[in-house]
Write an enzyme that holds these catalytic residues in place. Structure first.
Site, PDB file in Angstrom:
ATOM      1  N   TYR A 113      16.271 -27.730 113.182  1.00  0.00           N
ATOM      2  CA  TYR A 113      17.110 -26.584 112.814  1.00  0.00           C
ATOM      3  C   TYR A 113      17.681 -25.948 114.081  1.00  0.00           C
ATOM      4  O   TYR A 113      16.980 -25.791 115.074  1.00  0.00           O
ATOM      5  CB  TYR A 113      16.295 -25.582 112.008  1.00  0.00           C
ATOM      6  CG  TYR A 113      15.804 -26.188 110.716  1.00  0.00           C
ATOM      7  CD1 TYR A 113      14.464 -26.211 110.394  1.00  0.00           C
ATOM      8  CD2 TYR A 113      16.692 -26.796 109.839  1.00  0.00           C
ATOM      9  CE1 TYR A 113      14.017 -26.794 109.226  1.00  0.00           C
ATOM     10  CE2 TYR A 113      16.254 -27.387 108.671  1.00  0.00           C
ATOM     11  CZ  TYR A 113      14.923 -27.377 108.367  1.00  0.00           C
ATOM     12  OH  TYR A 113      14.477 -27.958 107.220  1.00  0.00           O
ATOM     13  N   HIS A 117      19.582 -22.798 108.031  1.00  0.00           N
ATOM     14  CA  HIS A 117      18.224 -22.290 108.276  1.00  0.00           C
ATOM     15  C   HIS A 117      18.253 -20.941 108.985  1.00  0.00           C
ATOM     16  O   HIS A 117      17.454 -20.701 109.902  1.00  0.00           O
ATOM     17  CB  HIS A 117      17.433 -23.314 109.100  1.00  0.00           C
ATOM     18  CG  HIS A 117      16.003 -23.427 108.678  1.00  0.00           C
ATOM     19  ND1 HIS A 117      15.000 -22.676 109.242  1.00  0.00           N
ATOM     20  CD2 HIS A 117      15.415 -24.183 107.744  1.00  0.00           C
ATOM     21  CE1 HIS A 117      13.846 -23.001 108.688  1.00  0.00           C
ATOM     22  NE2 HIS A 117      14.065 -23.906 107.777  1.00  0.00           N
TER      23      HIS A 117
HETATM   24  C1  GCO Z   1      14.079 -26.900 103.459  1.00  0.00           C
HETATM   25  C2  GCO Z   1      13.335 -25.912 104.290  1.00  0.00           C
HETATM   26  C3  GCO Z   1      12.168 -26.462 105.037  1.00  0.00           C
HETATM   27  C4  GCO Z   1      11.423 -25.348 105.710  1.00  0.00           C
HETATM   28  C5  GCO Z   1       9.955 -25.547 105.555  1.00  0.00           C
HETATM   29  C6  GCO Z   1       9.169 -24.397 106.164  1.00  0.00           C
HETATM   30  O1  GCO Z   1      15.238 -26.638 103.155  1.00  0.00           O
HETATM   31  O2  GCO Z   1      13.434 -27.899 103.076  1.00  0.00           O
HETATM   32  O3  GCO Z   1      14.238 -25.209 105.110  1.00  0.00           O
HETATM   33  O4  GCO Z   1      12.514 -27.458 105.894  1.00  0.00           O
HETATM   34  O5  GCO Z   1      11.760 -25.255 107.064  1.00  0.00           O
HETATM   35  O6  GCO Z   1       9.675 -25.657 104.181  1.00  0.00           O
HETATM   36  O7  GCO Z   1       7.787 -24.620 106.046  1.00  0.00           O
HETATM   37 MG    MG Z   2      15.939 -24.816 103.856  1.00  0.00          MG
END
Ligand code: GCO
Ligand code: MG
Length: 413
Positions: free
Chosen positions: A158, A221
């Site tokens: 991210y 994110h």
């Molecule tokens: C997604 C989420 C995850 C989160 C994670 C945090 O869209 O799947 O953003 O990648 O970062 O669930 O624990």
């Molecule tokens: Mg997400």
């Protein structure tokens, strides 16, 4: 059977793929009748375990299993302060376990209890997160070859590829050189401007290579300022994303109305939501297209049913959060809801590892990009506690959760 009561409540923690998971098991007064629920808040799992064992267990032992709606309200009110991730996850574990029990008592899958199917299976999307275009292309092609029609495309992690900690190694194409002051603290650095440029270039590239016959989404994110998020959304319009996720942090959701009024990129939001006040206005103003909550973060299946129905009235579709930080029980629970929801959008899916299959039997099966439940009563998933114990959990301090801007400012992850 209506006088069946809760005899015991236990938490089972396990870590089959490097992610700490919490499963709640409710054992009843009926020999051999028990239910399983997901309570996974992986970053603070020990707090959830304590909330279940220290508070919900003494509150609920001896209560009848059938009145799920009453017990859900009781659990929410009993702590006075409420609507937070730890307590909501604890309640989710109990809530889902009670739905599992109700299905077993009725000898029906939960999706039948919810009115039966709108569809035989749920279309799912997978994660592509190559660190450069070659890796991205290869991962997308592999998913296409496996039958997936929906793919989330990220470049690295991210905020894009972070470079400063590579110890002077050659910078790979697309990696960011971070300009930081002397003494900048340790953390996961990213440069929003370099990230935004990389995202636009990535989608220009993948649309040129793969065309428009496959659906792509991207997860910001919450890594950008509101005006940066608006610019990125507008810059991505030509590439027809299925959705742009978490363009803003929950603290800035009022900006969604501005994004909505200035560009046609479908918007997804919600995995960080815990409280109805976070999604209520956003849905009523039709500022998002997909609701992305993590079922256990809002208290389980019971509130998610209500949220799905609320969203249907406003033309908002579901896209429940569900990568790897939920148990296969949780994955099954949201799949049962996917199957009965007319305004279903898409389901996030991370596959199941061999270790997860060793611990959890009856997990949903993915075939040609669709996720199918089994037709067993309840959620149809069981747990081998001895196998779960082979993969112990331990509190973790993930580097990606120490995100910093180039000048060292710590920001939302
Ligand atoms: C997604 C989420 C995850 C989160 C994670 C945090 O869209 O799947 O953003 O990648 O970062 O669930 O624990
Ligand atoms: Mg997400």
């Amino acid at each position: 059977m209506s006088d069946v009561t809760i005899r015991d409540i236990r938490t089972i923690t396990t870590n089959p793929r490097g992610v700490d998971l919490v499963c709640v098991k409710i054992e009843t007064s009926e020999p051999g009748l028990y239910g399983l629920g997901c309570a996974t808040f992986t970053q603070r799992y020990t707090a959830v375990v304590a909330a279940v064992n220290d508070y919900l267990k003494p509150l609920l032992i001896g209560k009848k299993v059938n009145n799920i709606n009453d017990l859900w309200q009781l659990c929410m009110s009993n702590s006075y302060w409420r609507n937070g991730p730890v307590l909501n996850n604890a309640i989710s574990g109990v809530d889902q376990a009670l739905w599992d029990i109700k299905g077993k008592m009725a000898n029906m899958p939960v999706y039948e209890l919810l009115g039966g199917k709108c569809r035989e299976a749920a279309a799912v999307y997978r994660h592509c997160e190559g660190s450069d275009m070659d890796e991205i292309d290869a991962q997308i092609q592999q998913y296409i070859d496996e039958g997936y029609h929906y793919i989330r495309v990220q470049q690295g992690s991210y905020g894009g590829n972070m470079n400063p900690s590579n110890g002077g190694m050659p910078v790979k194409a697309g990696q960011q050189m971070i300009w930081s002051p002397e003494g900048a603290p340790e953390g996961a650095y990213f440069d929003p401007d370099q990230y935004m440029d990389a995202v636009v270039e990535t989608f220009r590239h993948v649309r040129e290579k793969f065309g428009y016959g496959v659906h792509f989404m991207h997860d910001v994110h919450e890594r950008l300022s509101p005006i940066q998020a608006l610019r990125l959304a507008k810059d991505l319009e030509p590439y027809r994303l299925f959705f742009l996720e978490d363009a803003l942090p929950p603290e800035q959701v009022e900006w969604f109305e501005k994004l909505r009024n200035q560009c046609a990129v479908p918007l997804a939001m919600g995995e960080l939501f815990n409280n109805p006040l976070e999604w209520r206005d956003l849905v009523q103003k039709r500022c998002i297209d997909y609701i992305r909550v993590h079922l256990s973060q809002i208290g389980g299946l019971t509130p998610a049913i209500k949220l799905a129905n609320f969203c249907e009235a406003y033309g908002v579709r579901t896209a429940w959060h569900g990568p790897y930080d939920l148990t296969p029980v949780g994955a099954a629970a949201q799949l049962h809801l996917d199957l009965v929801t007319p305004n279903f959008g898409i389901q996030e899916f991370a596959g199941f590892t061999d270790e997860e299959r060793e611990i959890f039997s009856g997990v949903p099966e993915v075939r040609n990009g669709y996720l199918y439940p089994n037709d067993k009563p309840g959620f149809g998933v069981d747990i081998d506690e001895a196998a779960a114990a082979k993969y112990p959990c331990s509190p973790k301090n993930y580097k990606w959760l120490r995100p910093r801007l180039p000048d060292g400012t710590c920001v939302r992850a």
